[in-house]
Design an enzyme around this catalytic site. Structure first.
Site, short mmCIF file in Angstrom:
data_model
loop_
_atom_site.label_atom_id
_atom_site.label_comp_id
_atom_site.label_asym_id
_atom_site.label_seq_id
_atom_site.Cartn_x
_atom_site.Cartn_y
_atom_site.Cartn_z
N LYS A 30 -17.35 1.98 10.91
CA LYS A 30 -15.96 1.55 11.14
C LYS A 30 -15.06 2.77 11.03
O LYS A 30 -15.41 3.75 10.35
CB LYS A 30 -15.53 0.52 10.09
CG LYS A 30 -14.40 -0.38 10.55
CD LYS A 30 -14.90 -1.48 11.49
CE LYS A 30 -13.78 -2.36 11.99
NZ LYS A 30 -14.32 -3.51 12.72
N LYS A 59 -23.81 -7.67 10.26
CA LYS A 59 -23.58 -8.36 11.54
C LYS A 59 -24.56 -7.87 12.61
O LYS A 59 -25.17 -8.68 13.33
CB LYS A 59 -22.14 -8.10 11.99
CG LYS A 59 -21.69 -8.98 13.12
CD LYS A 59 -20.27 -8.64 13.57
CE LYS A 59 -19.23 -8.83 12.49
NZ LYS A 59 -17.87 -8.58 12.96
N SER A 104 -20.80 -5.18 23.27
CA SER A 104 -20.73 -3.71 23.13
C SER A 104 -22.12 -3.09 23.29
O SER A 104 -22.26 -1.99 23.84
CB SER A 104 -20.18 -3.34 21.75
OG SER A 104 -18.79 -3.33 21.76
N THR A 141 -15.88 -11.99 22.00
CA THR A 141 -15.84 -12.55 20.64
C THR A 141 -15.63 -14.06 20.70
O THR A 141 -16.33 -14.83 20.04
CB THR A 141 -14.74 -11.87 19.82
OG1 THR A 141 -15.04 -10.47 19.78
CG2 THR A 141 -14.67 -12.42 18.41
N LYS A 160 -22.25 1.28 14.38
CA LYS A 160 -21.39 0.69 15.42
C LYS A 160 -20.23 0.01 14.74
O LYS A 160 -20.42 -0.73 13.76
CB LYS A 160 -22.21 -0.37 16.18
CG LYS A 160 -21.50 -0.95 17.37
CD LYS A 160 -21.69 -0.09 18.62
CE LYS A 160 -20.75 -0.46 19.74
NZ LYS A 160 -19.38 0.07 19.57
N ASN A 203 -5.92 -12.51 20.74
CA ASN A 203 -6.98 -12.32 21.73
C ASN A 203 -8.12 -13.30 21.50
O ASN A 203 -8.44 -14.14 22.35
CB ASN A 203 -7.45 -10.86 21.65
CG ASN A 203 -8.63 -10.59 22.57
OD1 ASN A 203 -8.77 -11.21 23.62
ND2 ASN A 203 -9.49 -9.69 22.18
P1 NAD Z 1 -4.95 -10.08 17.82
O1 NAD Z 1 -4.06 -9.06 17.24
O2 NAD Z 1 -5.05 -10.22 19.30
O3 NAD Z 1 -4.57 -11.53 17.27
C1 NAD Z 1 -4.24 -11.81 15.95
C2 NAD Z 1 -3.28 -12.99 15.96
O4 NAD Z 1 -3.06 -13.41 14.61
C3 NAD Z 1 -1.90 -12.67 16.53
O5 NAD Z 1 -1.52 -13.68 17.43
C4 NAD Z 1 -0.99 -12.68 15.30
O6 NAD Z 1 0.32 -13.11 15.60
C5 NAD Z 1 -1.71 -13.71 14.45
N1 NAD Z 1 -1.34 -13.65 13.03
C6 NAD Z 1 -1.08 -12.58 12.25
N2 NAD Z 1 -0.73 -12.98 11.02
C7 NAD Z 1 -0.78 -14.34 11.02
C8 NAD Z 1 -0.53 -15.33 10.05
N3 NAD Z 1 -0.16 -15.01 8.82
N4 NAD Z 1 -0.68 -16.63 10.40
C9 NAD Z 1 -1.05 -16.98 11.64
N5 NAD Z 1 -1.31 -16.06 12.61
C10 NAD Z 1 -1.18 -14.77 12.30
O7 NAD Z 1 -6.38 -9.80 17.17
P2 NAD Z 1 -7.81 -10.33 17.65
O8 NAD Z 1 -8.47 -9.27 18.46
O9 NAD Z 1 -7.69 -11.70 18.21
O10 NAD Z 1 -8.56 -10.37 16.25
C11 NAD Z 1 -8.32 -11.41 15.31
C12 NAD Z 1 -9.32 -11.32 14.19
O11 NAD Z 1 -10.63 -11.41 14.74
C13 NAD Z 1 -9.29 -10.02 13.36
O12 NAD Z 1 -9.67 -10.31 12.03
C14 NAD Z 1 -10.39 -9.20 14.00
O13 NAD Z 1 -10.92 -8.23 13.08
C15 NAD Z 1 -11.39 -10.29 14.32
N6 NAD Z 1 -12.32 -9.89 15.34
C16 NAD Z 1 -11.89 -9.66 16.61
C17 NAD Z 1 -12.80 -9.23 17.55
C18 NAD Z 1 -12.38 -9.00 18.97
O14 NAD Z 1 -13.25 -8.60 19.78
N7 NAD Z 1 -11.13 -9.26 19.36
C19 NAD Z 1 -14.16 -9.04 17.21
C20 NAD Z 1 -14.57 -9.33 15.91
C21 NAD Z 1 -13.62 -9.74 14.98
#
Ligand code: NAD
Length: 419
Positions: free
Chosen positions: A104, A92, A347, A188, A68, A219
């Site tokens: 992945k 995880k 999921s 998340t 997954k 997000n």
């Molecule tokens: P997203 O793209 O919605 O948000 C990422 C945010 O980080 C954006 O607002 C971007 O502007 C900001 N960003 C980028 N570079 C930056 C920096 N140098 N300094 C400060 N902010 C910065 O992505 P997301 O879905 O919120 O995911 C964020 C992290 O969480 C990722 O590492 C992702 O792998 C992890 N994650 C997300 C989920 C999920 O369901 N959304 C699940 C598990 C892990």
């Protein structure tokens, strides 16, 4: 090991090995992915030219169930990154005890350069290229960086066409109208909220209004900031890739989220004062939440962190070098494999829904997510206390022992030698 990235990612698990009751066979099995596929995806562009994109799908381990993991569209994606992310997914899924292994995928592309129609052809082309390696009982993709519900809708539709039938359990993170599940987009952040709430008395016993800084107001980060503010935490700083805002008295994160939604960034925000984004990591807060990038806290900046707790919402935001520096300084790290596991947990619910033909409502999803996240957090706390370990190491011990139980159940050297 395949390369340095995976070697670096293996350092946390390696610290857990001496404290975990696991067979050597498990360690050998986790040295390499079970399967690693590289594909070429030819895409007809709007101007009639052809571009060929590199795509990847890695199934690291599937002893506990089908692999997954998400699919990301990013220019610098390569097999090393996808392999490392699939390795983390293996731990995880074991830690939150969902019946999956780790997988992945990714495509090396800058999605901003593509029109919507080109993006659709790329998404469908990716599925056509990896179709033999994925499926509801082998490897189940989901959205990740720069892929979303719409992309999952295209991909699920393409898969259905290839297998000539409806297979809603083949993808998660789908639009609701195509068999998605309520609550997936906040899963998340909701999961991270339950983890922090469960740990709060232990980690922050002496404060009624813990202060919080969030790096990455996307997000996951912006939804979590809003939930924490609503629950009585004081969010004093948030940042995105373009700007950071700060107010010791607490920010109105709902107003900031609205501003970000309208303008696309935190620049010229109607709350707080702008600070250098790097300064956010150095604020004296109770909880620092890296929710943006891998490797945000590393060997060269970890000594500036003055938070009491780092809650890893991003995947791999603290490097192995920084782990040592933070742990030495008494900072408790709540690891990503626990803190951001709400996404894969919901999921799992979506996969069950797809396999049974049932429909889950939002309240059922929320209840079952909370139960699962609290149970996983309590498992980690129990092992941390019993074996006197930091939470990171305890989380890997729990995951390792679940993986080991599955490997042992299929027979190890002891089974055959009667030892
Ligand atoms: P997203 O793209 O919605 O948000 C990422 C945010 O980080 C954006 O607002 C971007 O502007 C900001 N960003 C980028 N570079 C930056 C920096 N140098 N300094 C400060 N902010 C910065 O992505 P997301 O879905 O919120 O995911 C964020 C992290 O969480 C990722 O590492 C992702 O792998 C992890 N994650 C997300 C989920 C999920 O369901 N959304 C699940 C598990 C892990």
């Amino acid at each position: 090991m395949t390369d340095d990235l995976l070697a670096d990612a293996s350092r946390r698990p390696a610290r857990a090995v001496p404290h975990a009751e696991i067979s050597d066979e498990l360690r050998h099995r986790l040295e390499q992915p079970a399967s690693s596929l590289k594909v070429s995806i030819p895409v007809r562009m709007d101007d009639g030219t052809l571009r060929v994109f590199a795509g990847y799908r890695v199934r690291f381990d599937d002893t506990r169930g089908p692999a997954k993991g998400g699919i990301r569209f990013q220019p610098d994606v390569d097999v090393r990154e996808v392999t490392t992310l699939s390795y983390w997914m293996t731990f995880k899924t074991a830690l939150v005890d969902v019946p999956f292994g780790g997988g992945k995928g990714g495509v090396s592309v800058d999605p901003k350069e593509l029109s919507t129609a080109e993006l659709e052809r790329l998404a469908r082309g990716y599925v056509a290229a990896v179709a033999d390696a994925i499926g509801p009982e082998t490897d189940i993709p989901a959205p990740d960086v720069a892929t979303n519900e719409l992309v999952m809708g295209w991909m699920a539709d393409e898969y259905d066409k290839i297998v000539r039938g409806h297979v809603p359990a083949a993808f998660t993170g789908k639009p609701l109208a195509l068999g998605g599940i309520p609550g997936r987009s906040s899963a998340t952040s909701d999961g991270a909220f339950h983890v922090l709430r469960t740990l709060r008395d232990q980690l922050l016993p002496d404060t009624d209004e813990p202060t919080v800084a969030v790096q990455g107001f996307g997000n996951a980060g912006s939804q979590l900031a809003r939930s924490l503010a609503d629950a009585g935490y004081r969010v004093v700083a948030v940042s995105d890739s373009r700007a950071a805002v700060h107010d010791d008295a607490g920010l109105d994160v709902h107003v900031l989220a609205e501003h970000k939604r309208e303008t696309g960034s935190l620049e010229d925000a109607p709350a707080g004062e702008e600070i250098d984004p790097d300064e956010l990591l150095a604020l004296e807060v109770d909880v620092l939440i890296p929710a943006a990038l891998e490797g945000a806290i590393h060997g060269d900046n970890a000594d500036r962190v003055r938070a009491r707790v780092v809650l890893e919402v991003a995947n791999g935001p603290v490097t192995a070098d920084a782990d040592d520096i933070l742990t030495e300084a008494g900072v408790e790290i709540v690891p990503d494999i626990l803190a951001n596991a709400g996404g894969v947990t919901v999921s799992w619910f979506e996969w069950i829904q797809g396999r049974t033909g049932d429909r889950w409502d939002a309240a059922t999803v929320a209840d079952r997510l909370e139960q699962r996240m609290v149970a996983a957090t309590e498992d980690v706390v129990r092992v941390a206390e019993e074996r006197d370990l930091p939470l990171i190491t305890a989380a890997y011990v729990v995951a390792f022992e679940r993986l080991s139980a599955a490997v042992d159940a299929q027979g190890t050297v002891r089974t055959y030698n009667g030892g």
